[in-house]
Write a protein that holds these residues in place. Structure first.
Motif, PDB file in Angstrom:
ATOM      1  N   ALA A 101     -11.378 -20.428  29.773  1.00  0.00           N
ATOM      2  CA  ALA A 101     -12.177 -21.500  30.374  1.00  0.00           C
ATOM      3  C   ALA A 101     -12.781 -21.046  31.705  1.00  0.00           C
ATOM      4  N   LEU A 102     -12.012 -20.324  32.507  1.00  0.00           N
ATOM      5  CA  LEU A 102     -12.532 -19.825  33.785  1.00  0.00           C
ATOM      6  C   LEU A 102     -13.613 -18.778  33.567  1.00  0.00           C
ATOM      7  N   LEU A 103     -13.500 -18.009  32.508  1.00  0.00           N
ATOM      8  CA  LEU A 103     -14.533 -17.034  32.174  1.00  0.00           C
ATOM      9  C   LEU A 103     -15.837 -17.733  31.800  1.00  0.00           C
ATOM     10  N   ILE A 104     -15.746 -18.790  31.025  1.00  0.00           N
ATOM     11  CA  ILE A 104     -16.938 -19.546  30.627  1.00  0.00           C
ATOM     12  C   ILE A 104     -17.562 -20.239  31.830  1.00  0.00           C
ATOM     13  N   ILE A 105     -16.730 -20.792  32.705  1.00  0.00           N
ATOM     14  CA  ILE A 105     -17.243 -21.465  33.899  1.00  0.00           C
ATOM     15  C   ILE A 105     -18.001 -20.477  34.789  1.00  0.00           C
ATOM     16  N   ALA A 106     -17.502 -19.250  34.871  1.00  0.00           N
ATOM     17  CA  ALA A 106     -18.187 -18.248  35.693  1.00  0.00           C
ATOM     18  C   ALA A 106     -19.581 -17.937  35.146  1.00  0.00           C
ATOM     19  N   PHE A 107     -19.733 -17.922  33.835  1.00  0.00           N
ATOM     20  CA  PHE A 107     -21.044 -17.642  33.261  1.00  0.00           C
ATOM     21  C   PHE A 107     -21.975 -18.849  33.335  1.00  0.00           C
ATOM     22  N   LEU A 108     -21.445 -20.043  33.422  1.00  0.00           N
ATOM     23  CA  LEU A 108     -22.286 -21.230  33.529  1.00  0.00           C
ATOM     24  C   LEU A 108     -22.805 -21.460  34.946  1.00  0.00           C
ATOM     25  N   ALA A 109     -22.157 -20.849  35.926  1.00  0.00           N
ATOM     26  CA  ALA A 109     -22.563 -21.033  37.322  1.00  0.00           C
ATOM     27  C   ALA A 109     -23.896 -20.351  37.596  1.00  0.00           C
ATOM     28  N   LYS A 110     -24.640 -20.903  38.528  1.00  0.00           N
ATOM     29  CA  LYS A 110     -25.933 -20.312  38.886  1.00  0.00           C
ATOM     30  C   LYS A 110     -25.773 -19.104  39.795  1.00  0.00           C
ATOM     31  N   ALA A 131     -21.628  -9.989  39.296  1.00  0.00           N
ATOM     32  CA  ALA A 131     -20.768 -10.961  39.974  1.00  0.00           C
ATOM     33  C   ALA A 131     -20.176 -11.953  38.969  1.00  0.00           C
ATOM     34  N   LYS A 132     -20.969 -12.399  38.024  1.00  0.00           N
ATOM     35  CA  LYS A 132     -20.480 -13.353  37.033  1.00  0.00           C
ATOM     36  C   LYS A 132     -19.456 -12.716  36.104  1.00  0.00           C
ATOM     37  N   ILE A 133     -19.744 -11.503  35.653  1.00  0.00           N
ATOM     38  CA  ILE A 133     -18.808 -10.828  34.748  1.00  0.00           C
ATOM     39  C   ILE A 133     -17.498 -10.519  35.449  1.00  0.00           C
ATOM     40  N   SER A 134     -17.575  -9.969  36.657  1.00  0.00           N
ATOM     41  CA  SER A 134     -16.346  -9.620  37.372  1.00  0.00           C
ATOM     42  C   SER A 134     -15.577 -10.868  37.816  1.00  0.00           C
ATOM     43  N   ALA A 135     -16.288 -11.925  38.207  1.00  0.00           N
ATOM     44  CA  ALA A 135     -15.602 -13.164  38.590  1.00  0.00           C
ATOM     45  C   ALA A 135     -14.905 -13.775  37.389  1.00  0.00           C
ATOM     46  N   GLY A 193     -23.209 -16.170  41.048  1.00  0.00           N
ATOM     47  CA  GLY A 193     -21.965 -15.469  40.757  1.00  0.00           C
ATOM     48  C   GLY A 193     -21.102 -15.249  41.981  1.00  0.00           C
ATOM     49  N   TRP A 194     -21.747 -15.056  43.146  1.00  0.00           N
ATOM     50  CA  TRP A 194     -20.960 -14.824  44.362  1.00  0.00           C
ATOM     51  C   TRP A 194     -20.287 -16.106  44.837  1.00  0.00           C
ATOM     52  N   LYS A 195     -20.904 -17.240  44.573  1.00  0.00           N
ATOM     53  CA  LYS A 195     -20.286 -18.514  44.933  1.00  0.00           C
ATOM     54  C   LYS A 195     -19.042 -18.758  44.069  1.00  0.00           C
ATOM     55  N   ILE A 196     -19.117 -18.418  42.798  1.00  0.00           N
ATOM     56  CA  ILE A 196     -17.961 -18.600  41.920  1.00  0.00           C
ATOM     57  C   ILE A 196     -16.840 -17.641  42.300  1.00  0.00           C
ATOM     58  N   TRP A 197     -17.211 -16.441  42.783  1.00  0.00           N
ATOM     59  CA  TRP A 197     -16.205 -15.519  43.294  1.00  0.00           C
ATOM     60  C   TRP A 197     -15.477 -16.147  44.484  1.00  0.00           C
ATOM     61  N   GLY A 198     -16.222 -16.768  45.377  1.00  0.00           N
ATOM     62  CA  GLY A 198     -15.604 -17.420  46.528  1.00  0.00           C
ATOM     63  C   GLY A 198     -14.676 -18.550  46.136  1.00  0.00           C
ATOM     64  N   ILE A 199     -15.099 -19.336  45.160  1.00  0.00           N
ATOM     65  CA  ILE A 199     -14.253 -20.432  44.685  1.00  0.00           C
ATOM     66  C   ILE A 199     -12.972 -19.892  44.063  1.00  0.00           C
ATOM     67  N   TYR A 200     -13.098 -18.852  43.253  1.00  0.00           N
ATOM     68  CA  TYR A 200     -11.919 -18.276  42.605  1.00  0.00           C
ATOM     69  C   TYR A 200     -10.976 -17.645  43.622  1.00  0.00           C
ATOM     70  N   LEU A 201     -11.522 -17.003  44.645  1.00  0.00           N
ATOM     71  CA  LEU A 201     -10.663 -16.421  45.675  1.00  0.00           C
ATOM     72  C   LEU A 201      -9.976 -17.503  46.510  1.00  0.00           C
ATOM     73  N   LEU A 202     -10.686 -18.599  46.790  1.00  0.00           N
ATOM     74  CA  LEU A 202     -10.049 -19.706  47.521  1.00  0.00           C
ATOM     75  C   LEU A 202      -8.939 -20.350  46.697  1.00  0.00           C
ATOM     76  N   LEU A 203      -9.164 -20.516  45.397  1.00  0.00           N
ATOM     77  CA  LEU A 203      -8.119 -21.065  44.538  1.00  0.00           C
ATOM     78  C   LEU A 203      -6.912 -20.127  44.475  1.00  0.00           C
ATOM     79  N   THR A 204      -7.168 -18.828  44.398  1.00  0.00           N
ATOM     80  CA  THR A 204      -6.072 -17.861  44.388  1.00  0.00           C
ATOM     81  C   THR A 204      -5.290 -17.926  45.692  1.00  0.00           C
ATOM     82  N   LEU A 205      -5.990 -18.052  46.805  1.00  0.00           N
ATOM     83  CA  LEU A 205      -5.328 -18.170  48.103  1.00  0.00           C
ATOM     84  C   LEU A 205      -4.505 -19.450  48.182  1.00  0.00           C
TER      85      LEU A 205
END
Length: 99
Positions: free
Chosen positions: A60-69, A17-21, A71-83
């Motif tokens: 920067a977004l790649l680094i933020i994804a790896f710093l998150a605890k 999840a972290k790598i793909s996000a 991975g699925w939550k960061i996917w949700g944030i990224y999808l909401l930002l894309t929307l």
């Protein structure tokens, strides 16, 4: 010297999840932001900014994804930002008198 085990992700699903996000989700956020900006400001300037600033933002977004605890939550944030940026793109496209 190997990494400390307590800092490594234990679940393979979280690692995936972290790598793909970071790779895919970060790229989607970066592209949708620049496309939305292209309809609100001069698109030539945005395209020149995308060449360099886009890579920095994606990194920067790649680094933020790896710093998150989670991975699925960061996917949700990224999808909401894309929307959100896609909605701005839609309204920019429909109300922009220049194009």
């Amino acid at each position: 010297m190997p990494a400390n085990k307590k800092y490594l992700t234990k679940l393979k699903s979280q690692r995936f999840a972290k790598i793909s996000a970071g790779l895919i989700g970060g790229y989607l956020v970066m592209e949708s932001l620049h496309i939305a900006l292209a309809f609100w400001v001069n698109h030539v300037h945005v395209l020149m900014t995308l060449r360099f600033g886009g890579f920095i933002l994606w990194s920067a977004l790649l680094i933020i994804a790896f710093l998150a605890k989670n991975g699925w939550k960061i996917w949700g944030i990224y999808l909401l930002l894309t929307l959100l940026f896609s909605i701005l793109f839609y309204f920019g496209k429909s109300y922009n008198p220049i194009i």
